[in-house]
Design a protein around this motif. Sequence first.
Motif, mmCIF file in Angstrom:
data_model
loop_
_atom_site.group_PDB
_atom_site.id
_atom_site.type_symbol
_atom_site.label_atom_id
_atom_site.label_comp_id
_atom_site.label_asym_id
_atom_site.label_seq_id
_atom_site.Cartn_x
_atom_site.Cartn_y
_atom_site.Cartn_z
ATOM 1 N N PHE A 1 16.650 -38.290 36.534
ATOM 2 C CA PHE A 1 15.396 -37.554 36.608
ATOM 3 C C PHE A 1 15.580 -36.083 36.229
ATOM 4 C CE2 PHE A 1 13.972 -41.180 39.248
ATOM 5 C CZ PHE A 1 12.811 -41.469 38.565
ATOM 6 N N ALA A 2 16.766 -35.535 36.522
ATOM 7 C CA ALA A 2 17.048 -34.165 36.091
ATOM 8 C C ALA A 2 17.084 -34.086 34.564
ATOM 9 C CB ALA A 2 18.367 -33.687 36.685
ATOM 10 N N LEU A 3 17.762 -35.045 33.945
ATOM 11 C CA LEU A 3 17.817 -35.073 32.482
ATOM 12 C C LEU A 3 16.431 -35.313 31.893
ATOM 13 C CD1 LEU A 3 21.086 -37.179 31.984
ATOM 14 C CD2 LEU A 3 20.795 -34.715 31.633
ATOM 15 N N GLN A 4 15.642 -36.170 32.556
ATOM 16 C CA GLN A 4 14.301 -36.443 32.074
ATOM 17 C C GLN A 4 13.415 -35.201 32.155
ATOM 18 O OE1 GLN A 4 12.106 -40.370 32.434
ATOM 19 N NE2 GLN A 4 11.245 -39.298 34.191
ATOM 20 N N ALA A 5 13.578 -34.437 33.224
ATOM 21 C CA ALA A 5 12.805 -33.197 33.352
ATOM 22 C C ALA A 5 13.190 -32.207 32.257
ATOM 23 C CB ALA A 5 13.036 -32.581 34.735
ATOM 24 N N LEU A 6 14.490 -32.070 32.013
ATOM 25 C CA LEU A 6 14.953 -31.161 30.965
ATOM 26 C C LEU A 6 14.493 -31.624 29.594
ATOM 27 C CD1 LEU A 6 18.602 -30.475 32.206
ATOM 28 C CD2 LEU A 6 16.672 -28.873 32.236
ATOM 29 N N ALA A 7 14.598 -32.939 29.341
ATOM 30 C CA ALA A 7 14.167 -33.466 28.047
ATOM 31 C C ALA A 7 12.667 -33.279 27.866
ATOM 32 C CB ALA A 7 14.536 -34.946 27.937
ATOM 33 N N GLY A 8 11.908 -33.517 28.931
ATOM 34 C CA GLY A 8 10.467 -33.327 28.846
ATOM 35 C C GLY A 8 10.096 -31.883 28.572
ATOM 36 N N ALA A 9 10.766 -30.951 29.251
ATOM 37 C CA ALA A 9 10.494 -29.528 29.020
ATOM 38 C C ALA A 9 10.852 -29.130 27.585
ATOM 39 C CB ALA A 9 11.276 -28.683 30.020
ATOM 40 N N ALA A 10 12.003 -29.630 27.104
ATOM 41 C CA ALA A 10 12.417 -29.320 25.734
ATOM 42 C C ALA A 10 11.438 -29.902 24.724
ATOM 43 C CB ALA A 10 13.823 -29.857 25.485
ATOM 44 N N TRP A 11 10.950 -31.120 25.015
ATOM 45 C CA TRP A 11 9.987 -31.740 24.108
ATOM 46 C C TRP A 11 8.696 -30.945 24.049
ATOM 47 C CZ3 TRP A 11 5.343 -34.422 25.535
ATOM 48 C CH2 TRP A 11 4.677 -34.996 24.443
ATOM 49 N N VAL B 1 7.074 -26.562 16.934
ATOM 50 C CA VAL B 1 7.473 -27.255 15.708
ATOM 51 C C VAL B 1 6.396 -28.279 15.353
ATOM 52 C CG1 VAL B 1 9.230 -28.642 14.562
ATOM 53 C CG2 VAL B 1 9.903 -27.012 16.345
ATOM 54 N N PRO B 2 5.602 -28.025 14.315
ATOM 55 C CA PRO B 2 4.517 -28.942 13.951
ATOM 56 C C PRO B 2 4.975 -30.374 13.713
ATOM 57 C CG PRO B 2 4.284 -26.861 12.784
ATOM 58 C CD PRO B 2 5.611 -26.814 13.464
ATOM 59 N N GLY B 3 6.160 -30.547 13.147
ATOM 60 C CA GLY B 3 6.652 -31.892 12.871
ATOM 61 C C GLY B 3 6.847 -32.711 14.130
ATOM 62 N N ILE B 4 7.342 -32.081 15.184
ATOM 63 C CA ILE B 4 7.527 -32.791 16.454
ATOM 64 C C ILE B 4 6.177 -33.172 17.037
ATOM 65 C CG2 ILE B 4 8.310 -32.541 18.839
ATOM 66 C CD1 ILE B 4 10.596 -30.817 17.842
ATOM 67 N N ARG B 5 5.223 -32.252 16.966
ATOM 68 C CA ARG B 5 3.892 -32.542 17.496
ATOM 69 C C ARG B 5 3.257 -33.715 16.760
ATOM 70 N NH1 ARG B 5 2.081 -27.841 17.145
ATOM 71 N NH2 ARG B 5 0.914 -27.947 15.174
ATOM 72 N N PRO C 1 -2.580 -31.189 22.128
ATOM 73 C CA PRO C 1 -1.408 -30.985 22.994
ATOM 74 C C PRO C 1 -1.721 -30.258 24.297
ATOM 75 C CG PRO C 1 -1.280 -29.581 21.049
ATOM 76 C CD PRO C 1 -2.399 -30.549 20.816
ATOM 77 N N VAL C 2 -2.664 -29.325 24.270
ATOM 78 C CA VAL C 2 -2.974 -28.569 25.484
ATOM 79 C C VAL C 2 -3.557 -29.495 26.545
ATOM 80 C CG1 VAL C 2 -4.376 -26.723 26.467
ATOM 81 C CG2 VAL C 2 -3.295 -26.411 24.229
ATOM 82 N N LEU D 1 6.795 -42.400 17.271
ATOM 83 C CA LEU D 1 7.993 -41.957 17.999
ATOM 84 C C LEU D 1 7.665 -41.647 19.452
ATOM 85 C CD1 LEU D 1 9.979 -39.682 15.516
ATOM 86 C CD2 LEU D 1 10.632 -41.922 16.414
ATOM 87 N N GLY D 2 6.465 -41.121 19.675
ATOM 88 C CA GLY D 2 6.050 -40.860 21.044
ATOM 89 C C GLY D 2 5.952 -42.143 21.846
ATOM 90 N N ALA D 3 5.424 -43.193 21.235
ATOM 91 C CA ALA D 3 5.324 -44.482 21.920
ATOM 92 C C ALA D 3 6.695 -45.036 22.258
ATOM 93 C CB ALA D 3 4.543 -45.467 21.051
ATOM 94 N N VAL D 4 7.625 -44.995 21.293
ATOM 95 C CA VAL D 4 8.981 -45.511 21.530
ATOM 96 C C VAL D 4 9.662 -44.726 22.645
ATOM 97 C CG1 VAL D 4 11.270 -45.776 20.519
ATOM 98 C CG2 VAL D 4 9.254 -46.388 19.186
ATOM 99 N N ALA D 5 9.552 -43.399 22.601
ATOM 100 C CA ALA D 5 10.197 -42.563 23.610
ATOM 101 C C ALA D 5 9.655 -42.853 25.002
ATOM 102 C CB ALA D 5 10.007 -41.087 23.262
ATOM 103 N N MET D 6 8.355 -43.036 25.122
ATOM 104 C CA MET D 6 7.772 -43.259 26.442
ATOM 105 C C MET D 6 8.046 -44.667 26.957
ATOM 106 S SD MET D 6 6.809 -40.389 27.340
ATOM 107 C CE MET D 6 6.293 -41.008 28.949
#
Length: 316
Positions: free
Chosen positions: A21-31, A38-42, A51-52, A103-108
Amino acid sequence: MPHTRPSTDLPLTRTHARIWFALQALAGAAWWFGVFTVPGIRTATLGSLEPVVVAVFDIPLFVLASAAVALGVRLAVWVVVPWTILVALGMTVYATVTTEAGLGAVAMIAASVASTIAGALMLAGRVPTERLLFGPFAFSSSRTEDERSLLMRTGIQLVCFWGVFLVIIPWIISALEERWGLEVKFPVLVVLAGFALLVLASALGIWSAVTMARYGGGTPLPAEMPNRLVDDGPYRFLRNPMAVAGVAQGVAIGMFIDSWLVIAYALAGSLLWNWMVRPLEEADLRDRFGADFDDYSAEVACWVPKPRSTARSESD
């Protein structure tokens, strides 16, 4: 020498869950940082979603709730896990309907599976894998010794299992992969290698199943387990050659149909089988065959084939 039955639980603890869960929180914040910078990530992960609006819900319910669980707040599990599953379902539908944010679907989807396992660890200190054992998947010895009947049942089971796990599910995954715009064209050599691997793995699967029926008096279905410990054929070199064959078949199908998601599905399935199903199966075998299974499992590996020891081979 007396033997003790090992735990069938995953070799994981609440500490591992908190780390996840710590890694997930960090990954979520970084995402989220990437989404807003970064428009490409969005585009790749949110598509046309605002996004807002998504951030207003996701940051507290996913990022902050994951951080709370990592800090030891168990009640936060009831926030982050249901939210993660809900988002995974929503993103799957959204990506399928709009062809955006694949990619968002796969990640989630991946996050929802991992969060569910980690959440069970946090709340109960273990993952109740024994609940997987129901209906035809509950371990029980075969009630017949008729070899012809066992071989026929084995053939039917192989057709059903392979039809579901190697045809229907990969076809669905591949279709979604294409729909989500995530397909990748593999080189011809990879496709040919996939076909060759599929043939070899299928041969291993058939050999293993026939050996189980002929020498063990059972079938691959857990509800018709063998009545005798099988250490002939491929079982002389692998404890569960059918699992090895199944994983190899899944990877081969992915290579053959140009689907990296099918390959990921096969590899993820191997991890789940190794951590959640194998301990249950081997505990059942230990209960029924005792020290014989202990000796066998001490000499024969589960995943990497190796020759039996000379002493044991000479005594067979």
